[in-house]
Design an enzyme around this catalytic site. Structure first.
Site, PDB file in Angstrom:
ATOM      1  N   CYS A  94       2.009  -2.772   7.884  1.00 52.33           N
ATOM      2  CA  CYS A  94       3.147  -2.999   6.930  1.00 52.33           C
ATOM      3  C   CYS A  94       3.253  -3.966   6.458  1.00 52.33           C
ATOM      4  O   CYS A  94       2.704  -4.936   5.152  1.00 52.33           O
ATOM      5  CB  CYS A  94       4.551  -2.561   7.259  1.00 52.33           C
ATOM      6  SG  CYS A  94       5.550  -3.131   8.281  1.00 52.33           S
ATOM      7  N   HIS A 142       9.539  -4.317  10.564  1.00 53.68           N
ATOM      8  CA  HIS A 142       8.822  -2.511   9.153  1.00 53.68           C
ATOM      9  C   HIS A 142       8.971  -3.629   7.620  1.00 53.68           C
ATOM     10  O   HIS A 142      10.724  -3.868   7.742  1.00 53.68           O
ATOM     11  CB  HIS A 142       9.560  -1.381   8.950  1.00 53.68           C
ATOM     12  CG  HIS A 142       8.501  -0.488   7.650  1.00 53.68           C
ATOM     13  ND1 HIS A 142       7.435  -0.599   8.476  1.00 53.68           N
ATOM     14  CD2 HIS A 142       8.652  -0.225   7.523  1.00 53.68           C
ATOM     15  CE1 HIS A 142       6.665   0.016   7.449  1.00 53.68           C
ATOM     16  NE2 HIS A 142       8.156   0.581   6.497  1.00 53.68           N
ATOM     17  N   HIS A 154       4.879   0.844   0.690  1.00 57.42           N
ATOM     18  CA  HIS A 154       4.883   0.118   2.622  1.00 57.42           C
ATOM     19  C   HIS A 154       3.411   0.928   3.244  1.00 57.42           C
ATOM     20  O   HIS A 154       2.824   1.879   2.266  1.00 57.42           O
ATOM     21  CB  HIS A 154       5.917   0.016   3.248  1.00 57.42           C
ATOM     22  CG  HIS A 154       6.542   1.706   3.378  1.00 57.42           C
ATOM     23  ND1 HIS A 154       7.084   2.253   4.615  1.00 57.42           N
ATOM     24  CD2 HIS A 154       7.153   2.954   1.822  1.00 57.42           C
ATOM     25  CE1 HIS A 154       6.894   3.883   4.866  1.00 57.42           C
ATOM     26  NE2 HIS A 154       7.172   3.590   3.348  1.00 57.42           N
TER      27      HIS A 154
END
Length: 182
Positions: A94, A142, A154
């Site tokens: 990510c 994240h 993402h």
């Protein structure tokens, strides 16, 4: 019957008179001067109107432009599988995806890890999100890039590079913060 017809005709005539009067009255107020406008006055008025239109459109154009820049990079990476520590089309995580997206779309160079990216730029409210803002989840472990309309791009650990919605139950529950780096 004739009385009803006369009453309706009278009402229609009265309404038409009011509409006509209102129309002429607004036309009369359009020019309060008895002199004709000079070419400079006309140009100044046109410029003023044009500037007001541009001022209204600029934020929307800028927002759409930022979203398109992010989506352009996203299209190149869509479907790429997730790989922890990965930075290539063979697999990406990510933070590397966000770093690549921001570099390609805006020539902004972010740190490599989510731990460092969570301090980049300035903190903003979720309600103030604009395309190009960073969104963080799972206690800042994240990260994704907001594209507008409640959506973000993402590298999902389970599905690779995708778009998701902030309103999806999982993302809404694990949302941590948003940051503006632009």
């Amino acid at each position: 019957m004739q009385k009803l017809f006369f009453t309706l005709t009278k009402s229609v005539f009265f309404m038409m008179s009011l509409i006509t009067l209102a129309t002429y009255s607004s036309l009369a107020n359009a020019s309060l001067s008895t002199k004709a406008a000079t070419p400079n006055q006309i140009l100044n008025q046109q410029t003023t109107v044009k500037n007001k239109v541009l001022a209204k459109d600029t934020p929307n154009h800028h927002t759409a432009s930022n979203a398109n820049k992010v989506l352009s990079t996203y299209r190149q990476w869509a479907g790429t599988r997730y790989r922890l520590g990965g930075t290539t089309k063979a697999g990406i995580d990510c933070s590397a995806f966000v770093r690549t997206t921001m570099s390609n779309a805006f020539n902004i160079h972010l740190p490599r890890s989510t731990a460092e990216q969570r301090h980049a730029g300035k903190s903003i409210s979720k309600s103030d999100l604009k395309p190009g803002d960073l969104v963080f989840f799972r206690k800042n472990n994240h990260v994704g890039v907001y594209i507008g309309g409640g959506k973000f791009v993402h590298a999902s650990s389970s599905r690779g590079v995708i778009t998701s919605s902030l309103s999806e139950k999982y993302w809404a529950k694990t949302y941590t913060q948003s940051r503006r780096v632009l």
